[in-house]
Write an enzyme that holds these catalytic residues in place. Structure first.
Site, mmCIF file in Angstrom:
data_model
loop_
_atom_site.group_PDB
_atom_site.id
_atom_site.type_symbol
_atom_site.label_atom_id
_atom_site.label_comp_id
_atom_site.label_asym_id
_atom_site.label_seq_id
_atom_site.Cartn_x
_atom_site.Cartn_y
_atom_site.Cartn_z
ATOM 1 N N ASP A 81 0.617 0.596 65.631
ATOM 2 C CA ASP A 81 1.871 0.710 64.926
ATOM 3 C C ASP A 81 1.557 2.025 63.454
ATOM 4 O OD1 ASP A 81 4.479 0.595 64.569
ATOM 5 O OD2 ASP A 81 4.550 -1.052 63.342
ATOM 6 N N HIS A 82 2.578 1.998 63.182
ATOM 7 C CA HIS A 82 2.219 3.058 61.449
ATOM 8 C C HIS A 82 0.789 3.786 61.334
ATOM 9 C CE1 HIS A 82 6.959 3.985 60.407
ATOM 10 N NE2 HIS A 82 6.806 2.243 61.019
ATOM 11 N N HIS A 194 12.573 -0.301 56.959
ATOM 12 C CA HIS A 194 12.452 -1.831 57.042
ATOM 13 C C HIS A 194 12.407 -2.609 56.089
ATOM 14 C CE1 HIS A 194 9.252 1.999 59.197
ATOM 15 N NE2 HIS A 194 8.821 0.852 59.575
ATOM 16 N N GLY A 195 11.765 -3.820 56.268
ATOM 17 C CA GLY A 195 12.094 -5.593 55.777
ATOM 18 C C GLY A 195 10.888 -5.198 54.711
ATOM 19 N N HIS A 230 13.044 1.065 64.154
ATOM 20 C CA HIS A 230 11.960 0.355 63.407
ATOM 21 C C HIS A 230 13.320 -0.222 62.602
ATOM 22 C CE1 HIS A 230 7.860 2.195 63.513
ATOM 23 N NE2 HIS A 230 8.012 3.007 64.624
ATOM 24 N N GLY A 231 12.071 -1.014 62.144
ATOM 25 C CA GLY A 231 13.222 -2.285 60.847
ATOM 26 C C GLY A 231 14.195 -2.553 61.542
ATOM 27 N N SER A 233 14.362 -5.649 62.722
ATOM 28 C CA SER A 233 15.146 -7.296 61.345
ATOM 29 C C SER A 233 15.938 -7.275 61.117
ATOM 30 C CB SER A 233 13.917 -7.865 61.411
ATOM 31 O OG SER A 233 12.733 -8.170 61.106
ATOM 32 N N THR A 255 9.439 -8.464 59.935
ATOM 33 C CA THR A 255 9.921 -9.755 59.498
ATOM 34 C C THR A 255 10.096 -10.625 59.219
ATOM 35 O OG1 THR A 255 10.643 -7.386 57.325
ATOM 36 C CG2 THR A 255 11.357 -9.613 57.009
HETATM 37 P P1 13P Z 1 11.168 -5.059 60.526
HETATM 38 O O1 13P Z 1 10.196 -5.674 59.137
HETATM 39 O O2 13P Z 1 12.522 -4.528 59.313
HETATM 40 O O3 13P Z 1 11.582 -5.383 61.269
HETATM 41 O O4 13P Z 1 10.455 -4.026 60.661
HETATM 42 C C1 13P Z 1 9.309 -3.563 61.226
HETATM 43 C C2 13P Z 1 8.785 -2.488 61.968
HETATM 44 O O5 13P Z 1 9.213 -1.156 62.096
HETATM 45 C C3 13P Z 1 6.804 -2.168 61.716
HETATM 46 O O6 13P Z 1 7.025 -0.264 61.768
#
Ligand code: 13P
Length: 301
Positions: A81-82, A194-195, A230-231, A233, A255
């Site tokens: 990831d990233h 993102h969290g 992404h993000g 959660s 998260t």
């Molecule tokens: P969350 O932590 O908001 O679930 O996002 C995770 C994410 O996008 C990792 O790349």
């Protein structure tokens, strides 16, 4: 063995979003994989640079080594990831050696995050990583627009981000970007955040995000590749379900399970109990919120 790009392409055709679970701590890997298998589902396991820099993932090699102890390729694959070109603290990252090493090791897909660059520089960086990945039969994910939240310090109020469309992926740019980079999957900003991963906010409940579904559907139309949310959660669920019908084929989940692991560990000081908590929560997410129990058979026929 089926390539992960083929699997995600199939998911796109079937309007399924494959969860990609982040593993900020190595002991999370086993229970997440077991939960995916027990739910007859399919997922990616992923780690971002920020998780070995700022939490307990140690490094891409350590994650790889733990992953291969438990892996079952018909249920789980490993994704990087990233790896940002400019990171959440605004520092330049020597990103290519990290990505090359992961591809050599056996990561089947990688993400280069050039979202803090201008369009042309993001295209250059992504095109280079896509070439490297494809030589290894791996897939390349990129990001265009800004999915905020990893930066230290508080975000502007969520409603302000959503109403202003600040950082949303531009439709025209997305079309050009995909055509010129040859990336396989594109992470889009459509109201998702993102969290938080640093400071006091990392233990707090994430603001409930909404998604601009019309905007997403335009992005899907012009790019015609699997889009990544992404993000993942804590997004308001009705928006999430619509997003899956409109081009989201991979959803990143960090998260939810990080907070579960950390809270359980803090309560009992037992890694085994924290792993149990992660196992149970992952099963609930798969069968409930993300609604992907039983997809293994659909995907592998
Ligand atoms: P969350 O932590 O908001 O679930 O996002 C995770 C994410 O996008 C990792 O790349």
């Amino acid at each position: 063995m089926e390539k992960v790009s083929e699997i995600i392409n199939k998911a796109r055709k079937m309007n399924i979003a494959i969860p990609a679970f982040n593993v900020p701590y190595l002991p999370m890997i086993e229970p997440i994989i077991q939960a995916v298998i027990d739910e007859d589902s399919f997922s990616l396991i992923e780690v971002a640079r920020v998780e070995w820099m700022k939490t307990g993932a140690k490094g891409p090699r350590e994650v790889y080594e733990e992953f291969i102890k438990w892996e079952k390729p018909n249920y789980v694959r490993l994704h990087l990831d990233h790896v940002p070109v400019i990171d959440e603290d605004n520092k330049r990252v020597d990103y290519l050696p990290i990505i090359k090493e992961a591809l050599e090791m056996g990561y089947e897909s990688v993400m280069v995050d050039g979202s803090r660059l201008d369009l042309e520089a993001n295209i250059q960086a992504t095109r280079r990583v896509a070439e490297l990945a494809h030589k290894k039969d791996a897939a390349c994910e990129a990001e265009l627009g800004a999915v905020m939240g990893h930066e230290p310090g508080p975000l502007p109020p969520y409603e302000e981000i959503f109403a202003s469309g600040k950082g949303f992926t531009d439709v025209k740019e997305a079309e050009i970007f995909v055509a010129q980079t040859n990336c396989d999957w594109l992470s889009v900003a459509i109201g998702n955040i993102h969290g938080a991963i640093s400071g006091a906010l990392r233990n707090k409940k994430k603001p409930e995000a909404r998604l601009d579904i019309k905007h997403l559907s335009r992005l899907s139309e012009v790019t015609r590749i699997p889009l990544v949310l992404h993000g993942g959660s804590g997004i308001a669920r009705e928006y999430y379900l619509e997003a899956v019908k409109n081009g989201i084929s991979k959803v990143n989940v960090g998260t939810e399970l990080r907070q579960t692991y950390e809270a359980a560990l803090q309560e009992d000081n037992s890694i085994a109990k924290a792993q149990d908590a992660v196992y149970n929560h992952t099963r609930n997410l798969i069968s409930g919120y993300y609604n992907v129990s039983g997809i293994q058979k659909k995907i592998f026929g």
